[in-house]
Design an enzyme around this catalytic site. Structure first.
Site, short mmCIF file in Angstrom:
data_model
loop_
_atom_site.label_atom_id
_atom_site.label_comp_id
_atom_site.label_asym_id
_atom_site.label_seq_id
_atom_site.Cartn_x
_atom_site.Cartn_y
_atom_site.Cartn_z
N LYS A 83 0.92 -1.21 0.12
CA LYS A 83 -0.01 -0.31 -0.17
C LYS A 83 0.85 0.94 0.11
O LYS A 83 1.68 1.18 0.94
CB LYS A 83 -0.78 -0.35 1.45
CG LYS A 83 -1.96 1.44 1.72
CD LYS A 83 -3.02 1.07 1.53
CE LYS A 83 -4.02 2.02 1.00
NZ LYS A 83 -3.77 3.44 0.20
N LYS A 107 5.70 1.95 7.53
CA LYS A 107 4.80 3.21 8.78
C LYS A 107 3.68 2.05 8.73
O LYS A 107 3.05 2.07 10.04
CB LYS A 107 3.98 3.94 7.74
CG LYS A 107 5.22 5.47 7.51
CD LYS A 107 4.36 6.30 6.28
CE LYS A 107 5.32 7.13 5.63
NZ LYS A 107 4.80 8.26 4.94
N LYS A 119 4.93 2.27 -3.25
CA LYS A 119 4.96 3.67 -3.53
C LYS A 119 4.94 3.57 -5.27
O LYS A 119 5.45 2.70 -5.93
CB LYS A 119 6.51 4.14 -2.73
CG LYS A 119 6.36 5.73 -2.81
CD LYS A 119 4.70 5.48 -1.88
CE LYS A 119 4.39 7.49 -1.37
NZ LYS A 119 4.28 7.76 -0.37
N THR A 203 -3.27 12.93 7.62
CA THR A 203 -1.63 12.97 7.73
C THR A 203 -1.97 13.96 8.84
O THR A 203 -0.89 13.84 9.62
CB THR A 203 -1.15 13.06 6.59
OG1 THR A 203 -1.01 12.37 5.96
CG2 THR A 203 0.01 13.52 6.38
N ASN A 234 -1.53 19.77 0.34
CA ASN A 234 -2.58 18.52 1.95
C ASN A 234 -1.85 18.68 3.05
O ASN A 234 -2.97 18.69 4.04
CB ASN A 234 -2.59 17.32 0.92
CG ASN A 234 -3.44 16.61 2.41
OD1 ASN A 234 -3.08 16.34 2.81
ND2 ASN A 234 -4.56 15.76 2.22
N SER A 361 -6.20 5.72 5.20
CA SER A 361 -6.40 4.80 3.85
C SER A 361 -6.90 3.60 4.23
O SER A 361 -7.50 2.95 3.84
CB SER A 361 -4.92 4.82 3.51
OG SER A 361 -4.43 5.65 2.23
P1 NAD Z 1 1.25 19.31 -1.68
O1 NAD Z 1 1.30 18.85 -3.10
O2 NAD Z 1 -0.29 18.49 -1.17
O3 NAD Z 1 1.61 19.77 -1.02
C1 NAD Z 1 3.76 19.55 -1.66
C2 NAD Z 1 3.83 21.67 -1.48
O4 NAD Z 1 4.91 21.31 -0.26
C3 NAD Z 1 3.16 22.28 -1.76
O5 NAD Z 1 3.09 23.85 -0.74
C4 NAD Z 1 4.56 22.41 -2.33
O6 NAD Z 1 4.69 24.38 -2.95
C5 NAD Z 1 5.53 22.83 -1.44
N1 NAD Z 1 6.70 22.79 -1.83
C6 NAD Z 1 7.05 21.75 -2.67
N2 NAD Z 1 8.57 21.96 -3.12
C7 NAD Z 1 9.03 22.34 -2.52
C8 NAD Z 1 10.60 22.78 -1.72
N3 NAD Z 1 11.39 22.65 -2.69
N4 NAD Z 1 10.46 23.41 -0.80
C9 NAD Z 1 9.35 23.92 0.01
N5 NAD Z 1 8.33 23.35 -0.33
C10 NAD Z 1 7.75 23.11 -1.48
O7 NAD Z 1 1.71 17.08 -0.62
P2 NAD Z 1 1.03 16.51 0.36
O8 NAD Z 1 0.48 16.05 0.02
O9 NAD Z 1 1.01 17.97 0.80
O10 NAD Z 1 3.51 16.06 0.82
C11 NAD Z 1 4.21 16.63 1.68
C12 NAD Z 1 4.68 16.27 2.09
O11 NAD Z 1 3.99 14.80 3.00
C13 NAD Z 1 5.82 15.23 1.58
O12 NAD Z 1 7.17 14.55 1.73
C14 NAD Z 1 4.48 13.47 1.29
O13 NAD Z 1 5.52 12.85 1.23
C15 NAD Z 1 4.68 13.82 2.69
N6 NAD Z 1 3.60 13.32 2.91
C16 NAD Z 1 1.57 13.26 2.41
C17 NAD Z 1 0.83 12.62 2.85
C18 NAD Z 1 -0.18 12.96 2.46
O14 NAD Z 1 -1.61 11.96 2.90
N7 NAD Z 1 -0.62 13.73 1.85
C19 NAD Z 1 0.72 11.28 3.67
C20 NAD Z 1 2.47 10.93 4.16
C21 NAD Z 1 3.38 12.08 4.29
#
Ligand code: NAD
Length: 427
Positions: A83, A107, A119, A203, A234, A361
């Site tokens: 997953k 996780k 992934k 998250t 997000n 999830s």
């Molecule tokens: P997202 O695409 O919704 O948002 C990413 C954010 O980071 C945006 O605001 C973007 O502008 C910013 N960003 C992108 N590149 C950047 C950089 N170089 N420097 C600073 N900011 C930058 O992604 P998300 O879902 O919020 O995920 C963010 C992190 O959290 C990732 O590492 C992701 O793997 C991790 N994560 C997300 C979830 C989830 O459910 N959304 C779950 C587990 C882990």
């Protein structure tokens, strides 16, 4: 010792970026050795069991065909189906997808879910693609991986730059191929298509629970705490909102283009209202600072919630927070972790802090399988209980063994799949 595996990667646009896969392997090896497993278990778990590379032709709006490269990794399915999310990003690499699949296994182990890690990723820039092109890419990816995934084999979900609309297209495409409605194929769907209440914010909610637990351990009152959140997508935007609503002062946020900082606190509701669907907000302001400057501002709690390799040996000495909670995957390098730990900064690792997403999830998948749906309060209650339990298991393991929380989390996370692999006779 496998420290020599820690090499410099030339992937992505940062040449000094650490190789995430190698640094993950170092910690896995250390965790397995401390748990008393022989090296063959490490040999099995250091890589994904399966890695698929696909080429996806998409007709673009100008009539041309563009061929995209995508990946799907299945790390270990000894415990159950794999997953994990699908990332759309220009810097996606096979090694990154492999490392992220391993983290998903960890996780699942930490949260005691009946899954292994998977992934996916596609090399693309969705910010430069139309809605129609994104739909073509999403459907093409599912056609390319359809024989390899499924509700009892490997279940995708959203990640960076993918959302519930993309999950809906992917679910629809899979259902057409399989000739039956298959909501359990993917999670993070819109509610009307079998999505779960609370999935979109899961998250961030999980990270908030970890922040509350960590603040409690450090005697910090969240109501008075000054918090900086890097990233406003997000994870970061909902997190900023939850912390703001809990009474904390969110004094900094950022996106890919820069950061906003105000020691008196930012107007989070206004910023949420104005951000775009990619989590971009700073373009609307002139008085921005850089992401690196933001990370080094004075605060109590720092939450990297954007991309990897943000806290490194270059800046870890300048971090002023007393708690760092990793909402993003891999935001702190091994040297960064070492420096923060030496400075007695409590670091709550990604594999623990960001596991709320995969947990809800899992709840979504259970609801799809049983065809019976739970109200939001039930999801919240189940998530809160599970996060608090796992946080404290890891915190206590770290204290008892005098190790940092990352190594403790890996020890907790790796144990179940190592045991399951042994019972199956794989190692
Ligand atoms: P997202 O695409 O919704 O948002 C990413 C954010 O980071 C945006 O605001 C973007 O502008 C910013 N960003 C992108 N590149 C950047 C950089 N170089 N420097 C600073 N900011 C930058 O992604 P998300 O879902 O919020 O995920 C963010 C992190 O959290 C990732 O590492 C992701 O793997 C991790 N994560 C997300 C979830 C989830 O459910 N959304 C779950 C587990 C882990």
């Amino acid at each position: 010792m496998v420290a020599d595996h820690v090499t410099q990667s030339t992937n992505g646009d940062d040449e000094t970026q650490l190789d995430m896969l190698s640094s993950t392997r170092v910690v896995i090896k250390n965790a397995l050795e401390r748990l008393g497993y022989p090296n063959e278990v490490y040999e099995l778990l250091k890589d994904s069991l399966r890695m698929l590379t696909v080429r996806i032709p998409v007709r673009m709006d100008d009539g041309s065909i563009k061929v995209f490269t995508g990946y799907r990794a299945q790390h270990n399915d000894a415990v159950g189906p794999t997953k994990g999310g699908v990332r759309f990003h220009p810097n996606v690499t096979e090694d990154e997808v492999n490392a992220l699949a391993i983290w998903m296994s960890l996780k699942a182990g930490i949260m005691d879910l009946p899954y292994g890690g998977g992934k996916g990723g596609i090399i693309c820039d969705p910010r430069e693609m139309s809605f129609r092109e994104l739909e073509g890419l999403s459907r093409g990816y599912v056609r390319a991986i359809s024989q390899f995934v499924g509700p009892t084999k490997d279940i995708p979900a959203p990640d960076i730059f993918t959302n519930s609309q993309i999950m809906a297209w992917m679910m629809d495409e899979y259902s057409r191929i399989d000739e039956y409605n298959s909501p359990g194929f993917i999670t993070g769907k819109p509610i009307v298509l079998g999505g779960s209440h609370g999935r979109e914010t899961a998250t961030a909610k999980g990270v908030t629970i970890c922040i509350k637990e960590a603040a409690n351990k450090r005697g910090i009152d969240l109501e008075d705490a000054r918090v900086i959140v890097q990233g406003f997508g997000n994870a970061g935007s909902f997190l900023a909102k939850f912390l703001h609503d809990a009474g904390a002062k969110v004094i900094g946020i950022s996106d890919a283009y820069g950061a906003l900082h105000d020691p008196d606190g930012l107007d989070i509701d206004y910023l949420l209202d104005r951000r775009d669907s990619f989590g971009t907000i700073t373009k609307l302001f002139n008085n921005t600072i850089t992401n690196q400057e933001l990370l080094e501002q004075d605060c109590d709690i720092l939450v990297p919630a954007a991309v990897q390799n943000q806290i490194t040996k270059e800046n870890a000495h300048n971090i002023k927070a007393s708690i760092v909670v990793e909402a993003a995957n891999g935001p702190t390098t091994p040297e960064g972790t070492k420096i923060l730990t030496e400075r007695d900064i409590l670091l709550v690792p990604d594999v623990m802090a960001s596991s709320g997403g995969v947990t809800v999830s899992y709840f979504e998948w259970v609801q799809n399988n049983q065809g019976y749906y739970w109200p939001e309060e039930e999801i919240d209650e189940k998530l809160t209980k599970a996060m608090i339990k796992s946080f404290n298991t890891i915190y206590n393991t770290a204290r008892t063994r005098q190790i940092d929380m990352r190594l403790a989390a890996y020890m907790v996370g790796v144990r179940k799949m190592a045991e399951a692999s042994r019972f199956r006779g794989w190692v």
